[in-house]
Scaffold this active site. Structure first.
Site, PDB file in Angstrom:
ATOM      1  N   LYS A 148       0.833  -1.309  -0.073  1.00  0.00           N
ATOM      2  CA  LYS A 148      -0.050   0.082   0.127  1.00  0.00           C
ATOM      3  C   LYS A 148       1.023   1.272  -0.003  1.00  0.00           C
ATOM      4  CE  LYS A 148      -4.410   1.524   2.101  1.00  0.00           C
ATOM      5  NZ  LYS A 148      -5.194   1.355   0.956  1.00  0.00           N
ATOM      6  N   GLU A 180      -8.641  -5.484  -9.867  1.00  0.00           N
ATOM      7  CA  GLU A 180      -9.182  -4.916  -8.982  1.00  0.00           C
ATOM      8  C   GLU A 180      -9.617  -3.721  -9.418  1.00  0.00           C
ATOM      9  OE1 GLU A 180      -6.637  -4.140  -5.661  1.00  0.00           O
ATOM     10  OE2 GLU A 180      -4.892  -3.379  -6.853  1.00  0.00           O
ATOM     11  N   LEU A 204      -4.341  -5.269  -4.115  1.00  0.00           N
ATOM     12  CA  LEU A 204      -3.975  -5.071  -2.646  1.00  0.00           C
ATOM     13  C   LEU A 204      -5.107  -5.906  -1.596  1.00  0.00           C
ATOM     14  CD1 LEU A 204      -2.859  -2.822  -0.796  1.00  0.00           C
ATOM     15  CD2 LEU A 204      -4.912  -1.566  -0.668  1.00  0.00           C
TER      16      LEU A 204
END
Length: 289
Positions: A148, A180, A204
């Site tokens: 992240k 995603e 993530l």
């Protein structure tokens, strides 16, 4: 009164918080971050967020500058500034400032720790009720999306491309597979089963994503973590996006084509209700977090 921010051991007004222009976060985007919702004065899944912070820091070859209890103490002091209402807490750790701009990581350097909080801003209930549009775009990000990192320019540009085309989000395609969203995790429904891409370096590991799977498991709703081809995405009966800020958001149009019947589907409605119940119990302090 605006809440104070935390910077390197001090709580101070935001306008008095200053970071060196030599900070590697400023020069290189050399740092990581977390966004933690706070419901009813309770930090949402704090242990999970701090574990993800550990993994992100390890991924960029940094040690966590604080212990988990120390993080919790600071974060709880931070949210005490806004005792009423839900909050969104942002924390960022950069490698810090050194005497020169050099790509090589310095041997001895003090990290920069920054935290701020603000009242939570939720998705428009009308959008949740009616769903949003999304588009597919090629995933041109780096190969460590499980970190992240604060280096979000690729995500920013992809999300902006979606907004420019009248969509709420871009769903990213890499090697023919849906990964995603630019700022969200992805779920589809196929043959009555919830499917989300399995965790990898290309996406993530979302905290809200994991909670959705836990709620599905606890409520006899079948799910699978598996690859989602671009064609399978386009053929899905339902598509959802999840994140700390979106919570669970239905997609009712993809690349200009209606998803399912063009309305939030029955499994979304079930899971959205379960999530709302979990959130209400968390706000009331009646659920383990």
């Amino acid at each position: 009164m605006q809440p104070k921010v935390y910077l390197n051991g001090r709580f101070l007004p935001a306008e008095e918080a200053h970071v060196s222009v030599m900070d590697r976060g400023f020069l290189f985007g050399d740092g990581v971050y977390e966004v933690i919702p706070c419901y009813g004065g309770r930090l949402f899944r704090l242990a999970h967020h701090l574990e993800r912070l550990d993994h992100s820091l390890q991924g960029i070859r940094m040690a966590n500058p604080l212990s988990h209890p120390a993080w919790q103490e600071i974060l709880e002091r931070m949210i005490e500034q806004l005792p009423s209402g839900d909050q969104s807490v942002y924390l960022q750790v950069t490698r810090g400032a050194s005497g020169k701009r050099d790509h090589a990581i310095p041997g001895e350097i003090e990290p920069t720790i920054f935290i701020m909080t603000s009242p939570a801003v939720y998705a428009d209930p009308a959008k949740i009720g009616s769903g949003v549009a999304a588009i597919t775009l090629q995933d041109n990000r780096w190969h460590r999306c499980n970190i992240k990192a604060i280096t979000l320019l690729a995500n920013v540009l992809l999300r902006t491309d979606a907004v420019d085309q009248g969509a709420a989000e871009a769903i990213l395609i890499r090697d023919g597979k849906a990964m995603e969203g630019a700022a969200s995790n992805l779920f589809i429904i196929a043959d009555g089963i919830i499917i989300t891409p399995r965790k990898s370096e290309h996406l993530l590991p979302g905290i809200t994503r994991d909670l959705v799977l836990e709620l599905a498991s606890a409520n006899d709703t079948p799910f699978n973590e598996a690859e989602i081809s671009e064609q399978r995405l386009k053929d899905a009966d339902e598509i959802w996006l999840t994140s700390s800020t979106k919570e669970i958001m239905p997609v009712i149009e993809l690349d200009g084509v209606r998803v399912g019947n063009g309305k939030p589907g029955p499994i979304f409605l079930k899971m959205s209700g379960l999530y709302a119940d979990y959130k209400s119990r968390l706000q009331a302090g009646t659920v383990e977090n």
